[in-house]
Design a protein around this motif. Structure first.
Motif, PDB file in Angstrom:
ATOM      1  N   ASN A 163       0.830  -1.215   0.000  1.00  0.00           N
ATOM      2  CA  ASN A 163       0.000   0.000   0.000  1.00  0.00           C
ATOM      3  C   ASN A 163       0.857   1.256   0.000  1.00  0.00           C
ATOM      4  OD1 ASN A 163      -2.551  -1.260   0.002  1.00  0.00           O
ATOM      5  ND2 ASN A 163      -2.373  -1.649   2.185  1.00  0.00           N
ATOM      6  N   GLN A 188      -0.743  -7.546  -4.828  1.00  0.00           N
ATOM      7  CA  GLN A 188      -1.684  -7.804  -3.743  1.00  0.00           C
ATOM      8  C   GLN A 188      -2.751  -8.806  -4.167  1.00  0.00           C
ATOM      9  OE1 GLN A 188      -2.526  -3.620  -2.924  1.00  0.00           O
ATOM     10  NE2 GLN A 188      -1.843  -3.976  -0.814  1.00  0.00           N
ATOM     11  N   ASP A 241      -3.297 -12.329  -2.354  1.00  0.00           N
ATOM     12  CA  ASP A 241      -4.603 -12.718  -1.810  1.00  0.00           C
ATOM     13  C   ASP A 241      -5.056 -14.059  -2.375  1.00  0.00           C
ATOM     14  OD1 ASP A 241      -4.669 -10.378  -0.336  1.00  0.00           O
ATOM     15  OD2 ASP A 241      -6.033  -9.336  -1.717  1.00  0.00           O
TER      16      ASP A 241
END
Length: 117
Positions: A12, A102, A106
């Motif tokens: 992030n 990401q 995931d």
């Protein structure tokens, strides 16, 4: 991870760095285009003069480099006009890479959890 930016850490934060770079690139692009506009205005006044130094500058500034297809002045102006766009792409690609990272992370986590059931 990168040669121009330190982008180690949380995805992030890295994505945020990419967004910041994009914003800075857009600002740079605006400034660079203003400089090119100023250069074009000044060129019209031919400020280099008519002495040997001025003539030498004018010839070099307007010459087409070996193997090139445009005068040096055009190459400089084109690169300035396009520099912001290139930097914007670096920022965009950084954001996209982190989003993809990401997403992959995931998906991998989900698959690992499913196999441990």
């Amino acid at each position: 991870m990168g040669t121009y930016l330190k982008i180690d850490g949380d995805p992030n934060e890295i994505g945020g760095t990419g967004a910041l770079l994009r914003s800075m690139a857009e600002s740079f692009s605006t400034e660079a285009r203003a400089v090119v506009g100023d250069i074009t205005t000044i060129e019209g006044e031919q400020p280099w003069g008519g002495d040997s130094y001025g003539n030498g500058f004018r010839e070099t500034y307007n010459m087409v480099p070996e193997g090139g297809d445009k005068p040096l002045r055009s190459i400089i102006q084109d690169n300035m006009n396009n520099a912001g766009e290139r930097l914007t792409k670096v920022g965009d690609n950084t954001v996209l890479a982190m989003a993809e990272y990401q997403g992959t992370d995931d998906d991998s986590g989900r698959k690992i959890r499913e196999t441990n059931v």
